[in-house]
Design a protein around this motif. Structure first.
Motif, short mmCIF file in Angstrom:
data_model
loop_
_atom_site.label_atom_id
_atom_site.label_comp_id
_atom_site.label_asym_id
_atom_site.label_seq_id
_atom_site.Cartn_x
_atom_site.Cartn_y
_atom_site.Cartn_z
N LYS A 199 0.85 -1.19 0.00
CA LYS A 199 0.00 0.00 0.00
C LYS A 199 0.89 1.24 0.00
O LYS A 199 1.85 1.32 0.77
N ASN A 200 0.55 2.19 -0.84
CA ASN A 200 1.30 3.46 -0.92
C ASN A 200 2.79 3.23 -1.14
O ASN A 200 3.63 3.99 -0.64
N GLY A 201 3.13 2.18 -1.88
CA GLY A 201 4.52 1.89 -2.14
C GLY A 201 5.25 1.23 -0.99
O GLY A 201 6.47 0.99 -1.07
N VAL A 202 4.53 0.93 0.09
CA VAL A 202 5.12 0.28 1.27
C VAL A 202 4.70 -1.18 1.30
O VAL A 202 3.54 -1.51 1.05
N GLU A 203 5.65 -2.07 1.61
CA GLU A 203 5.37 -3.50 1.69
C GLU A 203 5.42 -3.97 3.14
O GLU A 203 6.23 -3.50 3.94
N SER A 204 4.57 -4.93 3.46
CA SER A 204 4.65 -5.62 4.74
C SER A 204 4.38 -7.09 4.48
O SER A 204 3.61 -7.45 3.59
N ILE A 205 5.01 -7.94 5.26
CA ILE A 205 4.82 -9.38 5.11
C ILE A 205 3.53 -9.79 5.81
O ILE A 205 3.22 -9.31 6.90
N VAL A 206 2.78 -10.67 5.18
CA VAL A 206 1.53 -11.14 5.75
C VAL A 206 1.81 -12.14 6.87
O VAL A 206 2.54 -13.11 6.68
N GLY A 207 1.21 -11.90 8.04
CA GLY A 207 1.39 -12.79 9.18
C GLY A 207 2.48 -12.29 10.11
O GLY A 207 3.24 -11.37 9.80
N SER A 208 2.52 -12.89 11.30
CA SER A 208 3.51 -12.49 12.30
C SER A 208 3.74 -13.62 13.27
O SER A 208 2.84 -14.42 13.55
N GLY A 209 4.94 -13.68 13.83
CA GLY A 209 5.23 -14.62 14.91
C GLY A 209 4.91 -13.98 16.25
O GLY A 209 4.44 -12.84 16.32
N HIS A 210 5.17 -14.72 17.34
CA HIS A 210 4.92 -14.15 18.67
C HIS A 210 6.17 -14.11 19.53
O HIS A 210 6.09 -13.86 20.73
N VAL A 211 7.35 -14.36 18.94
CA VAL A 211 8.60 -14.20 19.70
C VAL A 211 8.80 -12.74 20.06
O VAL A 211 9.16 -12.40 21.19
N VAL A 212 8.54 -11.86 19.11
CA VAL A 212 8.57 -10.42 19.35
C VAL A 212 7.61 -9.77 18.37
O VAL A 212 7.63 -10.04 17.17
N ALA A 213 6.74 -8.90 18.87
CA ALA A 213 5.77 -8.21 18.02
C ALA A 213 5.22 -7.01 18.78
O ALA A 213 5.23 -6.97 20.01
N THR A 214 4.73 -6.03 18.02
CA THR A 214 4.12 -4.83 18.60
C THR A 214 2.62 -4.87 18.34
O THR A 214 2.18 -5.15 17.22
N TYR A 215 1.84 -4.56 19.37
CA TYR A 215 0.39 -4.66 19.32
C TYR A 215 -0.25 -3.30 19.62
O TYR A 215 0.26 -2.53 20.43
N ARG A 216 -1.38 -3.04 18.98
CA ARG A 216 -2.19 -1.90 19.39
C ARG A 216 -2.82 -2.21 20.74
O ARG A 216 -3.37 -3.29 20.95
N ARG A 217 -2.75 -1.27 21.64
CA ARG A 217 -3.16 -1.48 23.03
C ARG A 217 -4.63 -1.90 23.14
O ARG A 217 -4.99 -2.71 24.01
N GLU A 218 -5.47 -1.40 22.25
CA GLU A 218 -6.90 -1.69 22.34
C GLU A 218 -7.22 -3.17 22.21
O GLU A 218 -8.27 -3.63 22.66
N LEU A 219 -6.32 -3.93 21.61
CA LEU A 219 -6.57 -5.35 21.40
C LEU A 219 -6.65 -6.13 22.72
O LEU A 219 -7.23 -7.20 22.77
#
Length: 301
Positions: free
Chosen positions: A165-185
């Motif tokens: 999106k907007n020329g920015v790439e992100s990989i689909v999916g995530s592990g749980h060894v280290v990750a950043t979460y939105r607090r509301e979750l």
């Protein structure tokens, strides 16, 4: 102890000055707790929580409770952070409004785990495509840290699924060894998990984003290493030596969308549709073709 010191050192040397650091010691040795007390007394960390054998998830709850910080990074104790990890994380949050969880370590087949809502929403979108892995060595290092033999298909080191999106790439999916979460979750955090490890303790973290119809994503390049029980090579310990925190220009995420829990029927519907596609060999091959994965590599995905 050498691994722990190396990992905490990497964290301290790569975060901006608006970062609140909370360490949880869950049944550590006296030597380890003395070291953590030293960090706290020196003022280099903000909070030290001492517990004993209450499990990973409950330890996380203790660290999160009592604050309303909009982004929370959860890390195991054996993660070595690389310079620029916060900037790359914020870039994903800023460009993907539905990003709920953003990991730092790309992994094989991450699109197949807890990303059914993302795959469903973008099933026919040209924003969802396979592309070349940007850091094959980072992928290889992660699986070495888990004790895997180097006998997996080479194509998994070459291709990975991106959301663009907007020329920015992100990989689909995530592990749980280290990750950043939105607090509301995390809601009100008013419950206790009975598992020390296993059970649903880590699945709860993995499902958070999807339960709120948010996405699990990972930075397109490796921004952390999972070390395991062995001290990393000298080159790893020196990776952040030239990092100058003064030069960091932080663009904090601008959250404008309100997070609401997904109705159960909608969550189940999306999950079951994508699960059916991925479980069926013929449907999965057609799906992978649509996503631009070359034919020789499809059987490995």
């Amino acid at each position: 102890m050498d691994v722990l010191k190396s990992c905490i050192g990497s964290l301290l040397s790569t975060v901006h000055n608006k970062t609140y650091i909370s360490l949880v010691s869950n049944g550590s040795s006296r030597t380890t707790e003395d070291y953590l007390h030293q960090l706290y007394n020196e003022g280099v960390i903000h909070e030290l929580i001492l517990t004993n054998n209450i499990g990973k998830l409950n330890s996380i709850y203790k660290a999160i409770a009592g604050n309303n910080i909009p982004l929370i990074t959860i890390s195991d104790a054996d993660v070595f952070f690389l310079a620029g990890w916060q900037e790359e994380t914020y870039k994903v949050f800023n460009n993907f409004s539905k990003a709920g969880t953003v990991g730092l370590i790309p992994q094989f087949l991450s699109y197949q785990s807890y990303s059914q809502n993302l795959l469903f929403d973008n099933f026919f979108s040209n924003k969802l495509k396979f592309g070349l892995v940007k850091d094959p060595d980072g992928l290889r290092n992660f699986y070495e840290s888990l004790g895997w033999k180097n006998d997996y298909p080479e194509s998994r080191l070459k291709y990975i699924l991106y959301l663009k999106k907007n020329g920015v790439e992100s990989i689909v999916g995530s592990g749980h060894v280290v990750a950043t979460y939105r607090r509301e979750l995390f809601g009100n955090l008013n419950y206790f998990n009975p598992y020390k490890m296993g059970g649903d303790s880590e699945r709860i973290l993995d499902e958070l984003a999807g339960r709120y119809d948010m996405y699990r994503l990972t930075t397109p390049i490796n921004k952390a290493f999972h070390i395991g029980n062995k001290l990393p090579k000298e080159k790893f310990k020196k990776l952040n030596s030239d990092h100058n925190l003064v030069d960091i220009k932080i663009e904090f995420p601008r959250f404008t969308n309100e997070i609401k829990r997904t109705p159960k029927f909608l969550y189940s519907f999306k999950k079951n549709i994508i699960r059916t596609v991925l479980k069926s060999y013929k449907l999965r091959m057609l799906f992978l073709k649509q996503l631009g994965l070359p034919k020789p590599a499809r059987k490995s995905f």
